[in-house]
Structures are given as C-alpha cells and as structure tokens.
Design a protein around this motif. Structure first.
Motif, PDB file in Angstrom:
ATOM      1  N   ALA A 366       0.854  -1.201   0.000  1.00 25.01           N
ATOM      2  CA  ALA A 366       0.000   0.000   0.000  1.00 25.01           C
ATOM      3  C   ALA A 366       0.883   1.241   0.000  1.00 25.01           C
ATOM      4  O   ALA A 366       1.889   1.303   0.710  1.00 25.01           O
ATOM      5  N   LEU A 367       0.523   2.212  -0.815  1.00 26.64           N
ATOM      6  CA  LEU A 367       1.263   3.457  -0.903  1.00 26.64           C
ATOM      7  C   LEU A 367       0.319   4.617  -0.623  1.00 26.64           C
ATOM      8  O   LEU A 367      -0.708   4.782  -1.302  1.00 26.64           O
ATOM      9  N   LEU A 399       4.289   5.139 -11.392  1.00 22.94           N
ATOM     10  CA  LEU A 399       3.462   4.275 -10.545  1.00 22.94           C
ATOM     11  C   LEU A 399       3.205   2.923 -11.201  1.00 22.94           C
ATOM     12  O   LEU A 399       2.988   1.922 -10.520  1.00 22.94           O
ATOM     13  N   SER A 400       3.233   2.891 -12.522  1.00 18.15           N
ATOM     14  CA  SER A 400       2.936   1.638 -13.223  1.00 18.15           C
ATOM     15  C   SER A 400       4.012   0.583 -13.001  1.00 18.15           C
ATOM     16  O   SER A 400       3.792  -0.595 -13.288  1.00 18.15           O
ATOM     17  N   LYS A 406      -2.996  -1.007  -3.032  1.00 17.59           N
ATOM     18  CA  LYS A 406      -3.778   0.152  -2.645  1.00 17.59           C
ATOM     19  C   LYS A 406      -2.965   1.420  -2.844  1.00 17.59           C
ATOM     20  O   LYS A 406      -1.782   1.471  -2.503  1.00 17.59           O
ATOM     21  N   LEU A 407      -3.601   2.447  -3.405  1.00 19.03           N
ATOM     22  CA  LEU A 407      -2.965   3.745  -3.576  1.00 19.03           C
ATOM     23  C   LEU A 407      -3.884   4.828  -3.035  1.00 19.03           C
ATOM     24  O   LEU A 407      -5.059   4.910  -3.403  1.00 19.03           O
ATOM     25  N   ALA A 460      -7.616   5.898  -4.298  1.00 15.45           N
ATOM     26  CA  ALA A 460      -8.260   7.137  -3.847  1.00 15.45           C
ATOM     27  C   ALA A 460      -7.385   8.301  -4.279  1.00 15.45           C
ATOM     28  O   ALA A 460      -6.175   8.312  -4.024  1.00 15.45           O
ATOM     29  N   VAL A 461      -7.977   9.282  -4.961  1.00 13.92           N
ATOM     30  CA  VAL A 461      -7.241  10.443  -5.457  1.00 13.92           C
ATOM     31  C   VAL A 461      -7.933  11.696  -4.954  1.00 13.92           C
ATOM     32  O   VAL A 461      -9.156  11.846  -5.114  1.00 13.92           O
ATOM     33  N   ARG A 462      -7.171  12.583  -4.340  1.00 19.59           N
ATOM     34  CA  ARG A 462      -7.725  13.828  -3.820  1.00 19.59           C
ATOM     35  C   ARG A 462      -6.846  14.992  -4.229  1.00 19.59           C
ATOM     36  O   ARG A 462      -5.623  14.879  -4.250  1.00 19.59           O
TER      37      ARG A 462
END
Length: 482
Positions: A366-367, A399-400, A406-407, A460-462
């Motif tokens: 997880a990152l 990132l690929s 999980k990101l 999840a991107v914020r």
C-alpha cells in the motif's frame, strides 16, 4: 406571600444536575459553586482535583497545599499534576517548598497517576525537599520530565512508582559534566529501576557512545520508543534494551538541518553513522517486531534499518535527497508506505519518479502518497506557481512500475500559490510547460492508475487548493492475481 417565599427556598436544580453542569465550567466558576452550600463545597473540590492541576509559581504551590490540607481526603482525588516553577525564584528558600513536600509525604495520593515536571533540574536544586515528596508518589504510571540533570537522576533512582510511560528531556550539555559517570546517565542504565514496568519511553536531548555490553538487561514491556537525539544516534544499546519495540519515532540533528549548503559537508557523516548502525544490526541483531516507524528521510536513513516494517511514515523535507528515500525502501521491507512530501522538486525526473521506478517488484503493498506543493519562503505571494502537467504524467507513469494493491494519492496546494496580479508578467522559469495544475482531474487519474497497475485493488485520489476535488476507484481482482 409565605407561599412565594417558600418556593424561592426550594432548589431549582438537583445536586446531580448542578454537578453535571459544573463539569463544563471554568475553575473560577467552580470556586464560586463551592461557596454556595456544604454539599457542593465537598463535591466541587473533588471535581477540581480530577482535572489537570498546574502549579506555575510558588504562590500557586502555597495555595495548592492549603487547598489539599483543608480536607485530608482531597489528596486522594488528584489525578494529573504539572509543576512548572520557572526561575528566577523568590529570594531564599520559600516555605511553600517544605509545605508541598510534607503534603506529599503525609497524604495518600491514591489516584495520582500522571506527573509533569518542567524546569525540573532548576526546581529540585532550588527546592531540594520537593524531591523527597516526589519520590513517595507510588501510584504514578506516567512521568514527563523536562530539563533533567543530576538532581533529577538522584530523584529517579529513589522513585517508588512502577512507571509505564516515561518522557525525559536531558539538560543541554549534560554529557559533558563530570558529576556522574557518563554510563550512569545513559537512559538504558538510568531507567533500570523501571525495567519491568515501562511500556513507552521517550528520550530527548542526550547522545553518547554506549556499548551494548553495558546494557543492564532487557525492558520486556517497552512497545513504543521515541528518540529525539541532538546528534547522530547509535541505536545498538536501544535495540539491546528494547528488543520488542513495535512503534519507533526517530529525530536526529539532521531532521530540519539539511540544506543545499549543509548537505555536501554532512553527507559523509550521515553515511558513516548509517554504516555503524548497519554493521551492528547485521552482527548483533535488529528489531524484529516493528509495526510503525516515523521520521524524516535523514533520520530513518541514518538509522540503517534493514528489518521488516509494517508501516513507514516518511517525511520528505524540502532538500532531502531522493536517493536516500530509495535506499531506505531498498534495505527495509515495508508493507505500507506513507510519503509526506513538501518539495517542489518531487516531480522532477530524478525525484520521486526515479524512486518508484527503481522499487518495482519490491514495492510496498500500500502506498499513501501525500504531496504538498507550496510557495517556498521568499516567494512573492502575488506570483502564480504553475506546475507542468507533464510532470504529473511522469509521476503517474512511474506508478505503473509498482505492484501495489492500494494507492491513496493526495495533492495539496496552498491557496497563496495561485495568486498573481493581472498585469504582472511571469518571470522565466515560473511556467513549467505552461499548464495550470488546477486542471488536475481526480477521476481521470484514478482510472488511469487502475488501468496501468495490474495488481491495484483500491485507488483514492484527492486534490485540494482553492478548487477541491476527490475521486475513488475500486476493482476486485481474480483470486490468482490477489
């Protein structure tokens, strides 16, 4: 008329309701409550003592002693005490010091579990009788001491309590004093009285070379260790003394000191101490139960950890080299990585993209990547700082290479970074590719990550600035992939 007066004498609120109200009011109001009737006089006194009591000067000490002595049973309700007698003191030995010492010795403080001593060394030197009273507090489980010197050391070795939490901040330069042998001042020796009860230990402001062989024994219950060293710490004695540590927080002299001017001269020192820590851990053993580790890049790099870490909280400061980040992640086995980055160079090719590409299959499961882009000190608040969206593309491409499940990606920009006067031209170099990062599309980024990383399950991107955004994407992988 008699009926009206009779109603006036009847209680409007019950005592239970009054005590519930009293739980939310200030100390002066509580003091006023105490003067209303006998029941509240006794009950409010207990309530006041259940709150944290802070003694800031000798006059507070005198009032506190008188308050406790008014009823012998009051001492049994005191739970949390702070003594902060900042010098200079009154001329001569103040009688309040004798009074509170005798109070500690005479009364039963059966509920007092937490004590904080600020300016501890100066206080115990000015009021030596206070030490006798403090050592009698057998119910303490938490002790915080700031500015500890030799007087505090003598008090600690006589303390009757079975402490579970101890925070001790040493006086600056104590390791240069000749009053006590240096090996007796080292925390793993000084605290041996509490070896079988301590669970949390925080050490601040002390660092001397100390051999594993001099450690008096293991502290089997210590689960959390916080080290704030004024130098480059050698972890050998702490690994020997606290073998079952699960939560580790490190701060070194380089935590906030690495700048482009300082780094070249100090890099050799940092690498040398890292090698010493690595050699000791390779020869004598390392921590084996670490669940969380936190610190800046320089702190964790210097520690030379090569063990398994369930969760690593890594704070990347403005000038921390990203090659150190890669080395930390290469040597330690990290399951969940939280990167907190305050660095405008994070998106450069030799920054975070380089680190992520080199991790590859050894990446954590997880990152949690939190990047804060903000105007550096000295920037004109009217300037507009724009970030090339091609740089974001480079980061997403890197990132690929990972095999994460999980990101959690958060991009935060200060509002001040977007202000610019309407007629002010941008200076050369202010525009990186000419695209405004406010065009960042959270949903598109989340879907892109899902499509580019075959192992990822949850994204999840914020994005936060003057225009916020948030997106979440999820997929269920086949059993053979999971």
């Amino acid at each position: 008329m008699e009926h009206t007066l009779g109603m006036a004498r009847s209680p409007v609120l019950s005592y239970d309701v009054l005590l519930e109200v009293a739980a939310f009011v200030s100390r002066p109001t509580l003091s006023a409550f105490m003067k209303t009737c006998r029941i509240l006089y006794h009950e409010i006194a207990k309530m006041m003592l259940r709150r944290r009591v802070a003694i800031d000067n000798v006059y507070d000490m005198n009032s506190f002693t008188a308050f406790l002595n008014a009823e012998a049973s009051r001492a049994g309700f005191l739970r949390d005490l702070t003594i902060d007698l900042e010098p200079p003191p009154p001329v001569g030995l103040h009688p309040a010091a004798w009074g509170i010492s005798n109070t500690f010795l005479r009364h039963s403080f059966r509920s007092l579990t937490s004590l904080r001593l600020d300016h501890a060394e100066e206080t115990l030197r000015l009021y030596p009788k206070l030490s006798d009273g403090l050592t009698s507090l057998s119910t303490l489980t938490s002790l915080v001491i700031n500015s500890a010197g030799t007087s505090v050391m003598y008090m600690l070795v006589r303390l009757r309590a079975e402490l579970r939490t101890l925070v001790i901040g040493y006086q600056p330069g104590l390791d240069q004093m000749e009053t006590l042998p240096h090996h007796l001042l080292h925390p793993v020796v000084l605290l041996k009285r509490f070896r079988h009860s301590l669970e949390t230990v925080e050490i601040r402001g002390y660092e001397v070379e100390f051999s594993r062989a001099k450690v008096p024994g293991e502290y089997p219950k210590v689960q959390e260790f916080i080290l704030d060293s004024p130098d480059c710490p050698l972890l050998a004695p702490y690994i020997r003394a606290f073998p079952d540590v699960r939560n580790l927080c490190l701060t070194t002299v380089f935590a906030n000191a690495l700048t482009p001017d300082i780094l070249p001269g100090e890099r050799g020192t940092i690498d040398a101490f890292r090698r010493l820590n690595q050699l000791d851990q390779a020869s004598n053993g390392a921590w084996t139960k670490l669940e969380t580790v936190s610190g800046t890049v320089a702190d964790v790099y210097l520690a030379g950890l090569s063990c398994a870490i369930e969760v690593l909280y890594l704070n990347v400061r403005m000038y921390d080299p990203f090659c150190m980040v890669h080395t930390i992640l290469r040597d330690a086995s990290v399951s969940r990585l939280h990167l907190f980055i305050h660095n405008l160079e994070v998106l450069e090719e030799d920054g975070l993209p380089m680190v992520l590409r080199q991790l590859g299959d050894s990446s954590p499961e997880a990152l949690f990547l939190h990047i804060r882009l903000c105007a550096q000190t000295g920037y004109d608040p009217d300037q507009l700082i724009l970030v090339d969206l091609a740089a974001i593309d480079r980061l997403l491409d890197s990132l690929s290479y990972l095999r994460i499940k999980k990101l959690d990606f958060k991009l935060c920009c200060d509002d001040a970074a977007w202000k610019r006067g309407p007629h002010r031209p941008l200076a050369p170099g202010e525009l990186c590719g000419g695209q405004d990062i406010r065009a960042f599309d959270c949903e598109a980024v989340a879907q892109r990550v899902l499509s580019s990383i075959p192992t990822v399950q949850d994204v999840a991107v914020r994005f936060t600035c003057d225009r916020g955004g948030e997106a979440r994407a999820h997929r269920t992988l086949p059993d053979d992939v999971q």
